[in-house]
Each structure stands twice: as C-alpha cells, then as structure tokens.
Design a protein around this motif. Structure first.
Motif, PDB file in Angstrom:
ATOM      1  N   ALA A  95       0.834  -1.207   0.000  1.00 43.04           N
ATOM      2  CA  ALA A  95       0.000   0.000   0.000  1.00 43.04           C
ATOM      3  C   ALA A  95       0.870   1.259   0.000  1.00 43.04           C
ATOM      4  N   GLY A  96       1.964   1.227   0.734  1.00 45.96           N
ATOM      5  CA  GLY A  96       2.879   2.364   0.744  1.00 45.96           C
ATOM      6  C   GLY A  96       3.490   2.615  -0.615  1.00 45.96           C
ATOM      7  N   ARG A  97       3.881   1.546  -1.289  1.00 43.70           N
ATOM      8  CA  ARG A  97       4.443   1.695  -2.635  1.00 43.70           C
ATOM      9  C   ARG A  97       3.415   2.276  -3.598  1.00 43.70           C
ATOM     10  N   LEU A  98       2.192   1.768  -3.521  1.00 39.09           N
ATOM     11  CA  LEU A  98       1.134   2.312  -4.379  1.00 39.09           C
ATOM     12  C   LEU A  98       0.893   3.792  -4.088  1.00 39.09           C
ATOM     13  N   ALA A  99       0.844   4.141  -2.811  1.00 40.66           N
ATOM     14  CA  ALA A  99       0.608   5.535  -2.430  1.00 40.66           C
ATOM     15  C   ALA A  99       1.731   6.443  -2.919  1.00 40.66           C
ATOM     16  N   VAL A 100       2.973   5.995  -2.801  1.00 43.46           N
ATOM     17  CA  VAL A 100       4.104   6.800  -3.286  1.00 43.46           C
ATOM     18  C   VAL A 100       4.019   6.955  -4.804  1.00 43.46           C
ATOM     19  N   ALA A 101       3.748   5.869  -5.501  1.00 45.60           N
ATOM     20  CA  ALA A 101       3.671   5.938  -6.965  1.00 45.60           C
ATOM     21  C   ALA A 101       2.551   6.873  -7.417  1.00 45.60           C
ATOM     22  N   PHE A 102       1.375   6.728  -6.827  1.00 46.88           N
ATOM     23  CA  PHE A 102       0.241   7.535  -7.267  1.00 46.88           C
ATOM     24  C   PHE A 102       0.375   8.994  -6.844  1.00 46.88           C
ATOM     25  N   SER A 103       0.939   9.232  -5.666  1.00 49.07           N
ATOM     26  CA  SER A 103       1.198  10.612  -5.240  1.00 49.07           C
ATOM     27  C   SER A 103       2.244  11.251  -6.145  1.00 49.07           C
ATOM     28  N   GLY A 104       3.228  10.465  -6.544  1.00 46.71           N
ATOM     29  CA  GLY A 104       4.252  10.968  -7.459  1.00 46.71           C
ATOM     30  C   GLY A 104       3.679  11.334  -8.813  1.00 46.71           C
ATOM     31  N   VAL A 105       2.801  10.497  -9.337  1.00 45.83           N
ATOM     32  CA  VAL A 105       2.145  10.800 -10.616  1.00 45.83           C
ATOM     33  C   VAL A 105       1.340  12.086 -10.504  1.00 45.83           C
ATOM     34  N   PHE A 106       0.597  12.240  -9.420  1.00 48.84           N
ATOM     35  CA  PHE A 106      -0.201  13.444  -9.205  1.00 48.84           C
ATOM     36  C   PHE A 106       0.698  14.675  -9.116  1.00 48.84           C
ATOM     37  N   THR A 107       1.776  14.568  -8.362  1.00 47.45           N
ATOM     38  CA  THR A 107       2.682  15.703  -8.162  1.00 47.45           C
ATOM     39  C   THR A 107       3.347  16.111  -9.474  1.00 47.45           C
ATOM     40  N   VAL A 108       3.823  15.144 -10.239  1.00 44.60           N
ATOM     41  CA  VAL A 108       4.440  15.448 -11.536  1.00 44.60           C
ATOM     42  C   VAL A 108       3.414  16.066 -12.479  1.00 44.60           C
ATOM     43  N   GLY A 109       2.205  15.527 -12.481  1.00 48.18           N
ATOM     44  CA  GLY A 109       1.150  16.106 -13.320  1.00 48.18           C
ATOM     45  C   GLY A 109       0.851  17.550 -12.956  1.00 48.18           C
ATOM     46  N   CYS A 110       0.798  17.832 -11.667  1.00 44.51           N
ATOM     47  CA  CYS A 110       0.557  19.213 -11.226  1.00 44.51           C
ATOM     48  C   CYS A 110       1.706  20.138 -11.610  1.00 44.51           C
ATOM     49  N   LEU A 111       2.926  19.644 -11.501  1.00 42.18           N
ATOM     50  CA  LEU A 111       4.092  20.445 -11.878  1.00 42.18           C
ATOM     51  C   LEU A 111       4.079  20.746 -13.384  1.00 42.18           C
ATOM     52  N   VAL A 112       3.799  19.752 -14.191  1.00 49.36           N
ATOM     53  CA  VAL A 112       3.716  19.958 -15.639  1.00 49.36           C
ATOM     54  C   VAL A 112       2.610  20.954 -15.968  1.00 49.36           C
ATOM     55  N   LEU A 113       1.472  20.805 -15.316  1.00 51.56           N
ATOM     56  CA  LEU A 113       0.361  21.731 -15.531  1.00 51.56           C
ATOM     57  C   LEU A 113       0.743  23.151 -15.121  1.00 51.56           C
ATOM     58  N   ALA A 114       1.419  23.298 -14.005  1.00 54.08           N
ATOM     59  CA  ALA A 114       1.820  24.623 -13.527  1.00 54.08           C
ATOM     60  C   ALA A 114       2.838  25.269 -14.454  1.00 54.08           C
ATOM     61  N   LEU A 115       3.755  24.483 -14.991  1.00 54.43           N
ATOM     62  CA  LEU A 115       4.795  25.040 -15.855  1.00 54.43           C
ATOM     63  C   LEU A 115       4.305  25.333 -17.277  1.00 54.43           C
ATOM     64  N   MET A 116       3.328  24.566 -17.749  1.00 50.93           N
ATOM     65  CA  MET A 116       2.901  24.710 -19.143  1.00 50.93           C
ATOM     66  C   MET A 116       1.659  25.562 -19.333  1.00 50.93           C
ATOM     67  N   THR A 117       0.926  25.829 -18.273  1.00 48.24           N
ATOM     68  CA  THR A 117      -0.302  26.624 -18.394  1.00 48.24           C
ATOM     69  C   THR A 117      -0.285  27.728 -17.345  1.00 48.24           C
ATOM     70  N   ASP A 118      -1.290  28.547 -17.396  1.00 46.38           N
ATOM     71  CA  ASP A 118      -1.423  29.606 -16.393  1.00 46.38           C
ATOM     72  C   ASP A 118      -2.588  29.330 -15.434  1.00 46.38           C
ATOM     73  N   VAL A 119      -2.847  28.054 -15.174  1.00 42.49           N
ATOM     74  CA  VAL A 119      -3.914  27.669 -14.256  1.00 42.49           C
ATOM     75  C   VAL A 119      -3.490  28.063 -12.838  1.00 42.49           C
ATOM     76  N   ALA A 120      -4.305  28.883 -12.204  1.00 38.90           N
ATOM     77  CA  ALA A 120      -3.946  29.430 -10.890  1.00 38.90           C
ATOM     78  C   ALA A 120      -3.868  28.351  -9.805  1.00 38.90           C
ATOM     79  N   ALA A 121      -4.656  27.310  -9.920  1.00 38.01           N
ATOM     80  CA  ALA A 121      -4.696  26.282  -8.872  1.00 38.01           C
ATOM     81  C   ALA A 121      -3.593  25.248  -9.017  1.00 38.01           C
ATOM     82  N   ALA A 122      -2.787  25.331 -10.060  1.00 38.58           N
ATOM     83  CA  ALA A 122      -1.777  24.298 -10.294  1.00 38.58           C
ATOM     84  C   ALA A 122      -0.683  24.314  -9.228  1.00 38.58           C
TER      85      ALA A 122
END
Length: 165
Positions: A95-122
């Motif tokens: 469960a810890g491995r799954l949580a780290v993997a999925f949290s990592g995917v979410f975090t990377v997605g948010c970073l890409v969104l923040a860097l490539m768009t002007d979405v204020a919530a990113a």
C-alpha cells in the motif's frame, strides 16, 4: 525447581489458529470499504470517459490514469482480502508503494500543468502533491521497517523453537 509441563495439543492448535488470523473484522471491513470506494470511483471516471466524446487529450490522459489508479486499489483490496495466510505486514508495504507511486504521478502532473499553463490552482495543487508524497514516503518506510522487524522476530522464534508449521 518445578518441572515444565508439556503444552496441551488443543491449546497449541488454538494458538496457531489465532496467530494465522492476520486481519481482524475491523481491518477486513476497511479493506472491503477501500475496494468498494475505489470501484465506485473507477466506474464514475470510466463512465464519464466513455460518454464524453469531445474531451481534450490531457483530460483523456487524466481519466486513463485515474482509471488505472482505481483498478490498482481495487486489485490491492481484493489481494489482501483473498489472502489466507499471515502476511507479516507486507500489505502495508505494498500500500505504501502504491501511495508513493500515485502521489508521485499526481505531483508530476501538477508540476507539468503549472509550468505549461497559467492555471492558478496548479501551484497549490503541486504543493499538496508534494505534501502527500512526503507523507506516503514516510508511511511506506515505516511499513518496511515494521515488516523487517516482524520478519526478524519470526526468524528468531523459528530458530529458538523450531520451524513454525
């Protein structure tokens, strides 16, 4: 000095049966709830994904990732509930491995969104993702340490008292 009495076979069998029960009723209910909630979330996401034909590409990718995450949690819950042996806290490590993997995917997605768009919530979402990733990593490491301690204890007991059936 008193003599040591031999163990009662019925008592030994009862203790072995109790030791083999890894999950309490409360824990089993938690895993059932995890599986049901993950199933419901996955069904909703897949239904939206299938019925909305004109979704942008990044939304389709996000729905695909959310569906995969939901299926993984359902499979994890089913695996834990199906197990009939003592797992020595391995389920917490997984469960810890799954949580780290999925949290990592979410975090990377948010970073890409923040860097490539002007979405204020990113950026706040990225900060939340980093926080979740840190929490997941700490819990994963703690689960690994607990699992290692249980395995070491089991090995010690097996060496002292012979192989456990």
């Amino acid at each position: 000095m008193t003599a040591i009495q031999p163990a009662d076979p019925a008592m030994t069998a009862t203790l072995e049966r109790l030791a083999r029960r890894e999950l309490s009723s409360h824990a089993r209910l938690g895993y059932v709830m995890l599986s049901l909630v993950a199933s419901a979330m996955t069904i909703v996401v897949v239904s939206l994904w299938a019925t909305e034909a004109a979704l942008p590409a990044r939304t389709q990718v996000a729905f695909g990732l959310l569906s995969a995450i939901g299926v993984a949690w359902v499979a994890y819950g089913a695996w834990v509930l199906r197990a009939r042996r003592v797992m020595l806290a391995v389920q917490r490590v997984v469960a810890g491995r799954l949580a780290v993997a999925f949290s990592g995917v979410f975090t990377v997605g948010c970073l890409v969104l923040a860097l490539m768009t002007d979405v204020a919530a990113a950026w706040p979402a990225f900060a939340m993702g980093v926080t979740l990733l840190i929490i997941a990593a700490v819990l994963w490491r703690r689960a690994e340490a607990d699992c290692a301690a249980l395995r070491a204890r089991r090995a010690l007991l097996e060496n002292e008292h012979g192989r456990v059936r």
